[in-house]
Design a protein around this motif. Structure first.
Motif, PDB file in Angstrom:
ATOM      1  N   PRO A 152       9.346  -0.482  13.060  1.00  0.00           N
ATOM      2  CA  PRO A 152      10.480  -0.448  13.856  1.00  0.00           C
ATOM      3  C   PRO A 152      11.835  -0.319  12.865  1.00  0.00           C
ATOM      4  CG  PRO A 152       9.342  -2.207  14.683  1.00  0.00           C
ATOM      5  CD  PRO A 152       8.422  -1.525  13.286  1.00  0.00           C
ATOM      6  N   PRO A 153      12.671   0.469  12.737  1.00  0.00           N
ATOM      7  CA  PRO A 153      13.674   0.595  11.961  1.00  0.00           C
ATOM      8  C   PRO A 153      14.477  -0.792  11.565  1.00  0.00           C
ATOM      9  CG  PRO A 153      14.314   1.629  13.953  1.00  0.00           C
ATOM     10  CD  PRO A 153      13.092   1.317  14.125  1.00  0.00           C
ATOM     11  N   ALA A 154      15.047  -0.960  10.642  1.00  0.00           N
ATOM     12  CA  ALA A 154      15.756  -2.290  10.189  1.00  0.00           C
ATOM     13  C   ALA A 154      17.302  -2.138  10.724  1.00  0.00           C
ATOM     14  CB  ALA A 154      15.834  -2.357   8.583  1.00  0.00           C
ATOM     15  N   GLY A 155      17.929  -3.128  10.761  1.00  0.00           N
ATOM     16  CA  GLY A 155      19.187  -2.921  11.528  1.00  0.00           C
ATOM     17  C   GLY A 155      19.363  -2.765  12.927  1.00  0.00           C
ATOM     18  N   ASP A 156      20.502  -2.729  13.369  1.00  0.00           N
ATOM     19  CA  ASP A 156      20.494  -2.349  14.951  1.00  0.00           C
ATOM     20  C   ASP A 156      21.650  -1.707  15.157  1.00  0.00           C
ATOM     21  OD1 ASP A 156      21.628  -4.694  17.327  1.00  0.00           O
ATOM     22  OD2 ASP A 156      22.598  -4.345  15.301  1.00  0.00           O
ATOM     23  N   GLY A 157      21.527  -0.800  16.490  1.00  0.00           N
ATOM     24  CA  GLY A 157      22.777   0.049  16.573  1.00  0.00           C
ATOM     25  C   GLY A 157      22.796   1.174  15.695  1.00  0.00           C
ATOM     26  N   GLU A 158      23.895   1.765  15.510  1.00  0.00           N
ATOM     27  CA  GLU A 158      24.247   2.692  14.532  1.00  0.00           C
ATOM     28  C   GLU A 158      23.921   2.328  13.179  1.00  0.00           C
ATOM     29  OE1 GLU A 158      27.620   5.269  14.968  1.00  0.00           O
ATOM     30  OE2 GLU A 158      27.974   4.256  16.948  1.00  0.00           O
ATOM     31  N   THR A 159      23.740   1.137  12.769  1.00  0.00           N
ATOM     32  CA  THR A 159      23.545   0.775  11.344  1.00  0.00           C
ATOM     33  C   THR A 159      22.024   1.175  10.774  1.00  0.00           C
ATOM     34  OG1 THR A 159      23.190  -1.460  11.958  1.00  0.00           O
ATOM     35  CG2 THR A 159      25.595  -0.938  11.387  1.00  0.00           C
ATOM     36  N   ALA A 160      21.358   1.201  12.041  1.00  0.00           N
ATOM     37  CA  ALA A 160      19.793   1.323  11.640  1.00  0.00           C
ATOM     38  C   ALA A 160      19.538   2.588  10.955  1.00  0.00           C
ATOM     39  CB  ALA A 160      19.092   1.345  12.781  1.00  0.00           C
ATOM     40  N   ILE A 161      20.270   3.778  11.125  1.00  0.00           N
ATOM     41  CA  ILE A 161      20.037   5.004  10.428  1.00  0.00           C
ATOM     42  C   ILE A 161      20.341   4.644   9.097  1.00  0.00           C
ATOM     43  CG2 ILE A 161      22.299   5.645  10.721  1.00  0.00           C
ATOM     44  CD1 ILE A 161      19.414   7.821  11.288  1.00  0.00           C
ATOM     45  N   ALA A 163      12.902   7.469  16.876  1.00  0.00           N
ATOM     46  CA  ALA A 163      11.856   7.207  15.895  1.00  0.00           C
ATOM     47  C   ALA A 163      11.073   6.271  16.513  1.00  0.00           C
ATOM     48  CB  ALA A 163      12.634   6.675  14.625  1.00  0.00           C
ATOM     49  N   GLY A 164      11.533   5.168  16.839  1.00  0.00           N
ATOM     50  CA  GLY A 164      10.822   3.978  17.254  1.00  0.00           C
ATOM     51  C   GLY A 164       9.942   4.284  18.756  1.00  0.00           C
ATOM     52  N   LEU A 165      10.633   5.258  19.598  1.00  0.00           N
ATOM     53  CA  LEU A 165       9.842   5.737  20.945  1.00  0.00           C
ATOM     54  C   LEU A 165       9.042   6.780  20.694  1.00  0.00           C
ATOM     55  CD1 LEU A 165      12.859   5.788  23.177  1.00  0.00           C
ATOM     56  CD2 LEU A 165      10.992   4.114  23.542  1.00  0.00           C
ATOM     57  N   ALA A 166       9.214   7.704  19.845  1.00  0.00           N
ATOM     58  CA  ALA A 166       8.282   8.992  20.015  1.00  0.00           C
ATOM     59  C   ALA A 166       7.787   9.460  18.406  1.00  0.00           C
ATOM     60  CB  ALA A 166       9.336  10.149  20.443  1.00  0.00           C
ATOM     61  N   GLY A 167       8.163   8.741  17.379  1.00  0.00           N
ATOM     62  CA  GLY A 167       7.575   9.114  16.214  1.00  0.00           C
ATOM     63  C   GLY A 167       8.067  10.493  15.634  1.00  0.00           C
ATOM     64  N   THR A 210       5.576  13.579   3.197  1.00  0.00           N
ATOM     65  CA  THR A 210       4.805  13.292   4.209  1.00  0.00           C
ATOM     66  C   THR A 210       5.292  13.579   5.483  1.00  0.00           C
ATOM     67  OG1 THR A 210       5.572  11.042   4.356  1.00  0.00           O
ATOM     68  CG2 THR A 210       3.564  11.494   2.993  1.00  0.00           C
ATOM     69  N   TRP A 211       4.491  13.924   6.734  1.00  0.00           N
ATOM     70  CA  TRP A 211       5.059  14.181   8.027  1.00  0.00           C
ATOM     71  C   TRP A 211       3.985  13.457   8.859  1.00  0.00           C
ATOM     72  CZ3 TRP A 211       9.296  17.138   9.128  1.00  0.00           C
ATOM     73  CH2 TRP A 211       9.772  17.255  10.601  1.00  0.00           C
ATOM     74  N   SER A 212       3.533  12.254   8.726  1.00  0.00           N
ATOM     75  CA  SER A 212       2.320  11.810   9.109  1.00  0.00           C
ATOM     76  C   SER A 212       2.703  10.379   9.758  1.00  0.00           C
ATOM     77  CB  SER A 212       1.219  11.717   8.389  1.00  0.00           C
ATOM     78  OG  SER A 212       1.727  10.965   7.204  1.00  0.00           O
ATOM     79  N   ALA A 213       3.905  10.002  10.258  1.00  0.00           N
ATOM     80  CA  ALA A 213       4.270   8.691  10.824  1.00  0.00           C
ATOM     81  C   ALA A 213       3.493   8.484  12.065  1.00  0.00           C
ATOM     82  CB  ALA A 213       5.718   8.383  11.077  1.00  0.00           C
ATOM     83  N   PRO A 214       2.595   7.529  12.177  1.00  0.00           N
ATOM     84  CA  PRO A 214       1.868   7.184  13.664  1.00  0.00           C
ATOM     85  C   PRO A 214       2.729   7.320  14.782  1.00  0.00           C
ATOM     86  CG  PRO A 214       2.038   5.239  12.136  1.00  0.00           C
ATOM     87  CD  PRO A 214       2.814   6.131  11.576  1.00  0.00           C
ATOM     88  N   LEU A 215       2.259   7.712  15.715  1.00  0.00           N
ATOM     89  CA  LEU A 215       2.975   7.586  17.035  1.00  0.00           C
ATOM     90  C   LEU A 215       2.908   6.233  17.522  1.00  0.00           C
ATOM     91  CD1 LEU A 215       4.200   9.405  19.395  1.00  0.00           C
ATOM     92  CD2 LEU A 215       1.599   9.229  20.612  1.00  0.00           C
ATOM     93  N   PRO A 216       4.158   5.716  17.994  1.00  0.00           N
ATOM     94  CA  PRO A 216       4.353   4.397  18.551  1.00  0.00           C
ATOM     95  C   PRO A 216       3.372   4.257  19.563  1.00  0.00           C
ATOM     96  CG  PRO A 216       6.628   5.297  17.814  1.00  0.00           C
ATOM     97  CD  PRO A 216       5.376   6.395  17.751  1.00  0.00           C
ATOM     98  N   ASP A 217       3.171   2.982  19.888  1.00  0.00           N
ATOM     99  CA  ASP A 217       2.570   2.641  21.017  1.00  0.00           C
ATOM    100  C   ASP A 217       3.449   2.740  22.266  1.00  0.00           C
ATOM    101  OD1 ASP A 217       0.601   1.669  22.849  1.00  0.00           O
ATOM    102  OD2 ASP A 217       1.039  -0.515  22.348  1.00  0.00           O
ATOM    103  N   PHE A 218       3.392   3.886  22.909  1.00  0.00           N
ATOM    104  CA  PHE A 218       4.050   4.341  24.054  1.00  0.00           C
ATOM    105  C   PHE A 218       3.803   3.397  25.261  1.00  0.00           C
ATOM    106  CE2 PHE A 218       5.903   6.860  27.303  1.00  0.00           C
ATOM    107  CZ  PHE A 218       7.273   7.265  26.548  1.00  0.00           C
ATOM    108  N   GLN A 219       4.763   2.866  25.818  1.00  0.00           N
ATOM    109  CA  GLN A 219       4.639   2.089  27.052  1.00  0.00           C
ATOM    110  C   GLN A 219       5.107   2.941  28.078  1.00  0.00           C
ATOM    111  OE1 GLN A 219       2.665  -0.752  26.846  1.00  0.00           O
ATOM    112  NE2 GLN A 219       2.123  -0.356  24.679  1.00  0.00           N
TER     113      GLN A 219
END
Length: 404
Positions: free
Chosen positions: A270-279, A54-58, A199-208
């Motif tokens: 960016p999703p809250a939490g970290d690791g598996e809990t972010a889901i 989600a954070g990498l590719a939206g 909605t299906w329109s989350a913006p594409l993250p700033d891919f580096q």
């Protein structure tokens, strides 16, 4: 008040559990042979993949996940080729080069298995203790040790069959929970459509540029199919080839459905939490029972994946020793190594190294398959498996941990 998605989650989970826990299903040899690789493919990565991609590719997360599954299927094809064509050579007197490649790949995989068993059961203990608000590392290590000892005892006394019986139950629970979660997400999507809020329109993250390395590192999310390679003590070659292929198909379908259903919940932040809990934070709006379902799924995922990898490790150690070491003693050695790792190492630092050990195994197995296909005058397959070698080498060199 409990929402409609939560009600559907419970009903769907119970319905699928009733199907998967049928005696006929649990005792099916084909299903048991499918469960071992499937348990590992749909391990903790099932829950980690959502927030990471989600954070990498939206909205393109599902495409990225399908690309990872395709790479995993390529590696699986190489291993299936080796089951059919290289295994007989090894049994009847293979060339020195073939034996060297095989022993090197087995060494890399053995190291990876020892760490992965420790890692999965460490997470299992951490999630279980979190339910009672215990986060002290000493207690996590103690509980992890007890769990590893328990699984190892089953592997020593029951061998391959004992571990498979445990894996079949854990996978049945996990798949039932996944089915319930999918049903809840589908109902939530239907309700959103009916209310005009879908909605299906989350913006594409700033891919580096550096994100390419992270994506390469995520190949490990679809790891696990290789366990079929070392189940020769229980299943013939056609069964292992067929059920490994089935396991990868099922896993790919689960990943595809999961990402199609959760993409509308991506917000671009960016999703809250970290690791598996972010889901949990991503899917919390779906319903009150989502968080408990995800935690139970995580527990079942860690347990089933650890059991599958211990099964694979026991078979690997037995095979690499020329059957001088039994599968049961191989399971004992794996459990002992995993306990040692828990107490003397920082599990989160070495898991990246273990991941690369898996990919080194895939590189060597792909090279083995390419050479075998070339000798068999199958130039098309040789070229395909060579692509697998190139991809694996790229992962080894350029992959970056997602948390880096």
């Amino acid at each position: 008040m409990i929402s409609a998605p939560s009600i559907v989650l419970v009903l769907a989970t119970l319905a699928f559990a009733a199907f998967l826990f049928r005696p006929k299903m649990l005792q099916s040899q084909t299903w048991q042979a499918t469960v071992t690789p499937l348990a590992s493919i749909i391990g903790s990565g099932f829950l980690v993949a959502g927030p990471l991609l989600a954070g990498l590719a939206g909205n393109f997360a599902v495409a990225a996940m399908m690309a990872l599954c395709a790479v995993g299927y390529l590696f699986g094809a190489a291993i299936r080729h080796n089951i059919v064509h290289v295994e007989p050579e090894l049994e009847t007197g293979a060339s020195r080069g073939v034996r060297i490649i095989e022993r090197a790949s087995e060494l890399a995989l053995a190291i990876a298995y020892f760490v992965s068993v420790a890692y999965y059961l460490h997470l299992f203990a951490a999630f279980g203790l979190r339910l009672i608000d215990v986060t002290d590392m000493v207690w996590i290590r103690i509980v992890t040790t007890v769990v590893i000892a328990g699984v190892g005892a089953i592997g020593v006394t029951g061998g391959l069959d004992g571990l498979e019986n445990l894996a079949v139950g854990a996978v049945a629970l996990k798949l039932a929970l996944i089915a319930g979660l999918f049903a809840a997400l589908a109902v939530a999507a239907g309700l959103a459509l009916s209310h005009g809020s879908f909605t299906w329109s989350a913006p594409l993250p700033d891919f580096q540029p550096g994100d390419v390395g992270v994506l390469l590192g995520l190949v490990i999310l679809v790891q696990g199919f290789e366990t079929s390679r070392f189940l020769g003590a229980a299943y013939d070659r056609p069964t292992r080839v067929r059920t490994m292929r089935h396991a990868q198909w099922i896993a790919t379908a689960i990943y595809a459905i999961f990402f199609l259903l959760i993409t509308s919940h991506f917000t671009g932040a960016p999703p809250a939490g970290d690791g598996e809990t972010a889901i949990i934070d991503i899917l919390r709006p779906v319903g009150l029972l989502v968080a408990p379902a995800i935690i139970l799924t995580a527990l079942a995922s860690q347990l089933s994946a650890a059991v599958a990898d211990m099964n694979g490790a026991g078979g690997l150690l037995s095979e690499s020793s020329g059957k001088r070491l039994s599968v049961r003693l191989g399971n004992l050695a794996t459990a002992s190594a995993a306990v040692t790792i828990i107490w003397v190492s920082d599990i989160y630092q070495i898991i990246t190294w273990a991941s690369k050990m898996f990919v080194i195994f895939y590189a060597l197995q792909s090279a083995q398959a390419a050479w075998s296909a070339w000798r068999g005058r199958r130039r098309d397959k040789a070229a395909l498996f060579t692509v697998g070698v190139v991809i694996a080498v790229a992962v080894i060199i350029f992959a970056v941990p997602a948390a880096a």
